[in-house]
Enzyme design. Structure first.
Site, PDB file in Angstrom:
ATOM      1  N   VAL A  93      -9.274   0.096   3.882  1.00  0.00           N
ATOM      2  CA  VAL A  93      -9.707   0.866   5.095  1.00  0.00           C
ATOM      3  C   VAL A  93      -8.808   0.681   6.358  1.00  0.00           C
ATOM      4  O   VAL A  93      -7.972  -0.892   5.795  1.00  0.00           O
ATOM      5  CB  VAL A  93     -11.011  -0.305   5.480  1.00  0.00           C
ATOM      6  CG1 VAL A  93     -11.072  -0.515   6.601  1.00  0.00           C
ATOM      7  CG2 VAL A  93     -12.610  -0.411   4.529  1.00  0.00           C
ATOM      8  N   ASN A  94      -8.093   1.272   7.331  1.00  0.00           N
ATOM      9  CA  ASN A  94      -6.999   0.753   8.264  1.00  0.00           C
ATOM     10  C   ASN A  94      -7.682   2.264   9.441  1.00  0.00           C
ATOM     11  O   ASN A  94      -7.984   0.857  10.160  1.00  0.00           O
ATOM     12  CB  ASN A  94      -6.608   1.843   7.655  1.00  0.00           C
ATOM     13  CG  ASN A  94      -5.219   1.854   8.659  1.00  0.00           C
ATOM     14  OD1 ASN A  94      -4.916   0.235   9.168  1.00  0.00           O
ATOM     15  ND2 ASN A  94      -3.495   2.112   7.892  1.00  0.00           N
ATOM     16  N   ASP A 101       1.034  -1.492   0.067  1.00  0.00           N
ATOM     17  CA  ASP A 101      -0.030  -0.117   0.242  1.00  0.00           C
ATOM     18  C   ASP A 101       0.648   1.706   0.057  1.00  0.00           C
ATOM     19  O   ASP A 101       1.874   1.315   0.935  1.00  0.00           O
ATOM     20  CB  ASP A 101      -1.141   0.024   1.092  1.00  0.00           C
ATOM     21  CG  ASP A 101      -1.695   0.989   0.748  1.00  0.00           C
ATOM     22  OD1 ASP A 101      -2.499   1.733  -0.015  1.00  0.00           O
ATOM     23  OD2 ASP A 101      -2.738   1.988   2.069  1.00  0.00           O
ATOM     24  N   HIS A 102       0.260   2.209  -1.641  1.00  0.00           N
ATOM     25  CA  HIS A 102       1.605   3.105  -0.417  1.00  0.00           C
ATOM     26  C   HIS A 102       2.806   3.257  -0.903  1.00  0.00           C
ATOM     27  O   HIS A 102       3.928   3.913  -0.747  1.00  0.00           O
ATOM     28  CB  HIS A 102       1.076   3.944   0.148  1.00  0.00           C
ATOM     29  CG  HIS A 102      -0.297   5.137  -0.364  1.00  0.00           C
ATOM     30  ND1 HIS A 102      -0.899   5.731  -0.623  1.00  0.00           N
ATOM     31  CD2 HIS A 102      -1.695   4.539   0.570  1.00  0.00           C
ATOM     32  CE1 HIS A 102      -2.006   6.018  -0.794  1.00  0.00           C
ATOM     33  NE2 HIS A 102      -2.800   5.373   0.402  1.00  0.00           N
ATOM     34  N   GLY A 135     -11.096   4.383   2.801  1.00  0.00           N
ATOM     35  CA  GLY A 135     -12.602   4.199   3.481  1.00  0.00           C
ATOM     36  C   GLY A 135     -13.491   3.763   4.345  1.00  0.00           C
ATOM     37  O   GLY A 135     -14.804   3.952   4.674  1.00  0.00           O
ATOM     38  N   SER A 136     -12.194   4.499   5.224  1.00  0.00           N
ATOM     39  CA  SER A 136     -13.182   4.755   6.658  1.00  0.00           C
ATOM     40  C   SER A 136     -13.982   5.999   7.155  1.00  0.00           C
ATOM     41  O   SER A 136     -13.812   6.655   6.287  1.00  0.00           O
ATOM     42  CB  SER A 136     -11.928   4.745   7.925  1.00  0.00           C
ATOM     43  OG  SER A 136     -10.817   3.687   8.328  1.00  0.00           O
ATOM     44  N   GLY A 146      -7.043   8.472   7.285  1.00  0.00           N
ATOM     45  CA  GLY A 146      -7.396   9.002   8.529  1.00  0.00           C
ATOM     46  C   GLY A 146      -9.618   9.967   8.845  1.00  0.00           C
ATOM     47  O   GLY A 146     -10.237   8.751   7.963  1.00  0.00           O
ATOM     48  N   ASP A 155       2.637   4.917  -5.419  1.00  0.00           N
ATOM     49  CA  ASP A 155       1.973   5.803  -5.268  1.00  0.00           C
ATOM     50  C   ASP A 155       3.525   7.045  -6.050  1.00  0.00           C
ATOM     51  O   ASP A 155       3.805   7.428  -4.543  1.00  0.00           O
ATOM     52  CB  ASP A 155       2.283   6.179  -4.004  1.00  0.00           C
ATOM     53  CG  ASP A 155       1.096   7.475  -3.663  1.00  0.00           C
ATOM     54  OD1 ASP A 155       1.130   8.043  -4.355  1.00  0.00           O
ATOM     55  OD2 ASP A 155       0.716   7.624  -2.229  1.00  0.00           O
TER      56      ASP A 155
HETATM   57  P1  13P Z   1      -8.944   4.711   6.055  1.00  0.00           P
HETATM   58  O1  13P Z   1      -7.584   5.204   7.006  1.00  0.00           O
HETATM   59  O2  13P Z   1      -8.506   6.163   6.062  1.00  0.00           O
HETATM   60  O3  13P Z   1      -9.468   4.138   6.299  1.00  0.00           O
HETATM   61  O4  13P Z   1      -7.683   4.797   5.071  1.00  0.00           O
HETATM   62  C1  13P Z   1      -6.764   3.684   4.686  1.00  0.00           C
HETATM   63  C2  13P Z   1      -6.429   4.221   3.348  1.00  0.00           C
HETATM   64  O5  13P Z   1      -6.818   4.160   2.352  1.00  0.00           O
HETATM   65  C3  13P Z   1      -4.915   2.738   2.547  1.00  0.00           C
HETATM   66  O6  13P Z   1      -4.139   3.330   1.721  1.00  0.00           O
END
Ligand code: 13P
Length: 292
Positions: free
Chosen positions: A235-236, A84-85, A214-215, A178, A105
């Site tokens: 989602v994190n 991711d990223h 996505g959170s 976030g 990214d």
């Molecule tokens: P959130 O922490 O806002 O869910 O974002 C996660 C994300 O986009 C990871 O790349």
């Protein structure tokens, strides 16, 4: 089955649901994300950032952890292990380690450099049957700097990136990583539709689009975004909040002081249970339950 993200995302795009892409923060995350996906028979993308890899030890450790858990837990649903990223170096490193999917990214780079590096990585990922996600930068002008409105991807840039032949593209449509501020204006569906149509006009394909941040987006907006082409949702933060809330309630109720509940294998369960419940809830809302 550990696989890349290509088939799962194309199927999701065609059948109008989204594959959850949950960030992995530690061992507990690995277990609960896999448990929820298997229970609901959902494909799942387990993604690791450079920061999470550093926290856990290394990308190799994260990869080995997930592969071993996958085997030990007898997971049958499709699972992608995704960077991711990542920067260019991290993309090459994780490909070497065995990740089945990577995000490069380059959104903060000048467009020409982002396109060139993504193109280079496209050559490498194609050779190894690894899926590739890219991201393009934001439109300048009025939108720029207005954090409460999130980022908006420039349409011509998104089209050029799609033409590189990436498997999925992260698009800024007002989303933010976030927690969303109280005055957030919501997702920009008109812009999402324009990006999707422009890519379709240029390539003849409906590219799986990716929603970062996505959170905390309400379920109706999530469903609308999926209808308009979002096929992967990251989602994190929501998982972190759920895990923290479970442990906080447990400690505030003094349950950690009873018997041998100081054992992390016991008190962390309070967080893990809420994390798993959050994953199941997202899988249902994203429509990926039963799609394995
Ligand atoms: P959130 O922490 O806002 O869910 O974002 C996660 C994300 O986009 C990871 O790349």
């Amino acid at each position: 089955m550990i696989t890349n993200s290509v088939v799962m995302l194309q199927k999701a795009r065609a059948e109008h649901y989204a594959v959850p892409a949950f960030n992995v923060n530690n061992l507990e995350w690995g277990k609960e994300l896999l448990r929820a996906a298997e229970k609901l028979q959902s494909p799942v993308i387990l993604q690791v950032t450079g920061g999470a890899a550093q926290y856990m030890g290394s990308f190799r450790l994260a990869y080995d952890l997930l592969v071993d858990l996958h085997e030990a837990m007898h997971i049958t649903v499709p699972v992608a292990i995704h960077l991711d990223h990542g920067n260019y170096h991290q993309a090459l490193e994780t490909i070497g380690v065995g990740f089945t999917s990577v995000m490069f990214d380059g959104a903060k780079l000048p467009l020409a450099e982002n396109l060139a590096k993504t193109n280079d990585l496209r050559t490498v990922t194609s050779q190894h049957q690894i899926s590739l996600e890219a991201e393009v930068g934001t439109i300048g002008g009025e939108e720029d700097g207005l954090i409460a409105n999130g980022e908006i991807a420039a349409i011509p840039d998104a089209v050029q990136m799609a033409q590189v032949g990436v498997d999925m593209l992260a698009v800024g449509i007002g989303n933010i990583h976030g927690q969303y501020p109280a005055d957030w204006k919501g997702l920009n569906f008109a812009h999402l539709q324009k990006i999707d149509e422009a890519i379709f006009a240029a390539t003849g394909k409906r590219l799986p689009l990716v929603l970062h941040g996505g959170s905390g987006i309400d379920d109706d907006q999530i469903r609308r975004a999926i209808e308009l082409g979002i096929a992967k949702i990251n989602v994190n933060t929501e998982g972190q909040l759920a895990f923290h809330d479970g442990i906080r309630k447990y400690v505030l109720a003094d349950k950690d002081l009873e018997g041998k509940n100081f054992d992390p294998r016991i008190f962390l369960t309070a967080g893990s249970d809420q994390l798993e419940a959050m994953c199941e809830d997202r899988i249902r809302v994203f429509g990926s339950a039963g799609k394995a």
